[in-house]
Design an enzyme around this catalytic site. Structure first.
Site, PDB file in Angstrom:
ATOM      1  N   SER A 142       0.722  -1.319  -0.004  1.00 42.08           N
ATOM      2  CA  SER A 142       0.020   0.032  -0.013  1.00 42.08           C
ATOM      3  C   SER A 142       1.008   1.167   0.166  1.00 42.08           C
ATOM      4  O   SER A 142       2.056   1.221   0.587  1.00 42.08           O
ATOM      5  CB  SER A 142      -0.859  -0.073   1.233  1.00 42.08           C
ATOM      6  OG  SER A 142      -1.508   1.234   1.435  1.00 42.08           O
ATOM      7  N   TYR A 155      -1.698  -1.201  10.358  1.00 44.41           N
ATOM      8  CA  TYR A 155      -1.772  -1.513   9.065  1.00 44.41           C
ATOM      9  C   TYR A 155      -0.514  -1.147   8.410  1.00 44.41           C
ATOM     10  O   TYR A 155      -0.007  -1.766   7.485  1.00 44.41           O
ATOM     11  CB  TYR A 155      -3.099  -0.660   8.419  1.00 44.41           C
ATOM     12  CG  TYR A 155      -3.143  -0.807   7.232  1.00 44.41           C
ATOM     13  CD1 TYR A 155      -3.909  -2.138   6.780  1.00 44.41           C
ATOM     14  CD2 TYR A 155      -2.786   0.158   6.014  1.00 44.41           C
ATOM     15  CE1 TYR A 155      -4.296  -2.110   5.083  1.00 44.41           C
ATOM     16  CE2 TYR A 155      -3.005  -0.081   4.733  1.00 44.41           C
ATOM     17  CZ  TYR A 155      -3.876  -1.103   4.327  1.00 44.41           C
ATOM     18  OH  TYR A 155      -4.147  -1.363   3.091  1.00 44.41           O
TER      19      TYR A 155
HETATM   20  N1  LIG Z   1      -8.657  -0.444  -1.547  1.00 44.31           N
HETATM   21  C1  LIG Z   1      -7.633   0.332  -1.635  1.00 44.31           C
HETATM   22  O1  LIG Z   1      -7.831   1.328  -1.621  1.00 44.31           O
HETATM   23  C2  LIG Z   1      -6.276  -0.384  -1.123  1.00 44.31           C
HETATM   24  C3  LIG Z   1      -5.176   0.633  -1.062  1.00 44.31           C
HETATM   25  C4  LIG Z   1      -3.908   0.007  -0.932  1.00 44.31           C
HETATM   26  C5  LIG Z   1      -3.966  -1.372  -0.463  1.00 44.31           C
HETATM   27  N2  LIG Z   1      -4.858  -2.221  -0.496  1.00 44.31           N
HETATM   28  C6  LIG Z   1      -4.567  -3.639  -0.192  1.00 44.31           C
HETATM   29  O2  LIG Z   1      -5.264  -4.459  -1.301  1.00 44.31           O
HETATM   30  C7  LIG Z   1      -5.845  -5.563  -0.658  1.00 44.31           C
HETATM   31  C8  LIG Z   1      -7.129  -5.920  -0.967  1.00 44.31           C
HETATM   32  O3  LIG Z   1      -7.799  -4.706  -0.570  1.00 44.31           O
HETATM   33  P1  LIG Z   1      -9.525  -4.348  -0.623  1.00 44.31           P
HETATM   34  O4  LIG Z   1      -9.718  -3.039  -0.595  1.00 44.31           O
HETATM   35  O5  LIG Z   1      -9.784  -5.245  -2.130  1.00 44.31           O
HETATM   36  O6  LIG Z   1     -10.295  -5.157   0.533  1.00 44.31           O
HETATM   37  P2  LIG Z   1     -11.631  -5.952   0.582  1.00 44.31           P
HETATM   38  O7  LIG Z   1     -11.902  -5.931   2.055  1.00 44.31           O
HETATM   39  O8  LIG Z   1     -12.542  -5.420  -0.583  1.00 44.31           O
HETATM   40  O9  LIG Z   1     -11.277  -7.592   0.557  1.00 44.31           O
HETATM   41  C9  LIG Z   1     -10.361  -8.077   1.047  1.00 44.31           C
HETATM   42  C10 LIG Z   1     -10.604  -9.642   1.030  1.00 44.31           C
HETATM   43  O10 LIG Z   1      -9.483 -10.350   1.768  1.00 44.31           O
HETATM   44  C11 LIG Z   1     -10.106 -11.221   2.587  1.00 44.31           C
HETATM   45  N3  LIG Z   1      -9.426 -11.522   3.780  1.00 44.31           N
HETATM   46  C12 LIG Z   1      -9.820 -10.893   4.910  1.00 44.31           C
HETATM   47  N4  LIG Z   1      -9.187 -11.572   5.926  1.00 44.31           N
HETATM   48  C13 LIG Z   1      -8.662 -12.801   5.481  1.00 44.31           C
HETATM   49  C14 LIG Z   1      -7.973 -13.895   6.012  1.00 44.31           C
HETATM   50  N5  LIG Z   1      -7.753 -13.975   7.049  1.00 44.31           N
HETATM   51  N6  LIG Z   1      -7.686 -15.016   5.368  1.00 44.31           N
HETATM   52  C15 LIG Z   1      -8.230 -14.872   3.782  1.00 44.31           C
HETATM   53  N7  LIG Z   1      -8.826 -13.719   3.260  1.00 44.31           N
HETATM   54  C16 LIG Z   1      -9.118 -12.702   4.089  1.00 44.31           C
HETATM   55  C17 LIG Z   1     -11.712 -10.764   2.718  1.00 44.31           C
HETATM   56  O11 LIG Z   1     -12.661 -11.965   3.052  1.00 44.31           O
HETATM   57  C18 LIG Z   1     -11.897  -9.823   1.277  1.00 44.31           C
HETATM   58  O12 LIG Z   1     -12.457 -10.908   0.440  1.00 44.31           O
HETATM   59  C19 LIG Z   1      -5.455  -5.579   0.873  1.00 44.31           C
HETATM   60  O13 LIG Z   1      -4.077  -6.111   1.010  1.00 44.31           O
HETATM   61  C20 LIG Z   1      -5.296  -3.986   1.077  1.00 44.31           C
HETATM   62  O14 LIG Z   1      -4.480  -3.884   2.154  1.00 44.31           O
HETATM   63  C21 LIG Z   1      -6.102  -1.628  -0.989  1.00 44.31           C
END
Ligand SMILES: NC(=O)c1ccc[n+]([C@@H]2O[C@H](COP(=O)([O-])OP(=O)(O)OC[C@H]3O[C@@H](n4cnc5c(N)ncnc54)[C@H](O)[C@@H]3O)[C@@H](O)[C@H]2O)c1
Length: 249
Positions: A142, A155
């Protein structure tokens, strides 16, 4: 169809970015393993893969549990016979005051985002190294590895950890021909994109907020065998936000 013969595991593929990445590989002909703790969401992703593109599989996995991670890799091998690519995407963001964040909460975020990432990489690499042509791992970090808002200690620490873990793994796995890179997304809208305001888009040098497909395309780029001169690197996908000076005039 650059990934026609590839087997790709995407953790956290039930929702958001992970779902977009899973669909991106499926669209390129890959066999995609949806690994998620959320059965209902993962099955929805799987239905999209199988009804639109062809070949997917759901393996229920909690990345906090080392045994479930081993099971994920073993089941993938049992059904598809090999692993080419791992996308370590599962993650949670739980923001809480630094004064109130408990040891249990800290450990949980670390265990999902960082330890889970390492264990998935380690267990997948044991199989990826068996391929003549090796393979690739992408860890989703991130931009919060490099900049912060308040109340994001756990985080941010995991994402900085993923940044460092990535270059360490890239060195350790080089002789097994496994490329290891990370992607640092900025604001990727995983909800209703049409509800975003003008100011949400305009503040980005790219003039728009990101979408899961933006991260999917970056994954496809970093795992394409043609790009095997890139390893240990972090690719920022944030519409330019971390390059923007914010002094007010
Ligand atoms: N959306 C953003 O703006 C953003 C920005 C930077 C980084 N990220 C990173 O991208 C990744 C995905 O983020 P997102 O926004 O799609 O989140 P999201 O919450 O929409 O999806 C995350 C997924 O991970 C799964 N998950 C959670 N805990 C888990 C576990 N213990 N075991 C297996 N699966 C698990 C959830 O069920 C979900 O399907 C994450 O690592 C997040 O930190 C997201």
């Amino acid at each position: 169809m650059n990934f026609k013969d590839s087997v790709v595991i995407v953790t956290g593929a039930g929702n958001g970015i992970g779902r977009g990445v899973a669909l991106g590989y499926a669209n390129e002909g890959a066999k995609v393993v949806v690994a998620d703790i959320d059965r209902e969401a993962a099955e929805a992703t799987l239905n999209l893969i199988n009804s639109t593109y062809g070949d997917g599989l759901f393996i229920e996995t909690d990345v906090r549990d080392p045994k479930q991670i081993t099971h994920l890799m073993d089941e993938t091998i049992r059904i598809y016979g090999k692993i080419n690519i791992l996308i370590n995407n599962a993650g949670v963001s739980r923001f809480k005051s630094v004064y109130e964040l408990s040891v249990e909460e800290w450990d949980d975020v670390l265990n999902i985002n960082l330890r889970g990432n390492f264990l998935c990489a380690r267990e997948a690499a044991k199989y990826i190294r068996r391929n003549d042509s090796g393979g690739a791992i992408v860890n989703i970090a991130s931009t919060r590895a490099f900049m912060s808002e308040k109340d994001s200690e756990a985080y941010a620490a995991t994402k900085g950890g993923i940044y460092a873990l990535t270059h360490a793994l890239a060195m350790s796995l080089q002789d097994d021909h496994i490329l290891v890179n990370s992607i640092s997304p900025g604001w990727i809208e995983t909800g209703d994109y049409s509800s975003l305001r003008n100011i949400d888009h305009k503040q980005h040098p790219s003039k728009r907020v990101g979408k899961p497909e933006d991260v999917a395309r970056a994954c496809l780029f970093l795992t394409n065998p043609m790009n095997d001169f890139i390893t240990g690197e972090n690719l920022i996908v944030d519409g330019g936000m971390t390059r923007k000076m914010i002094y007010e005039h």
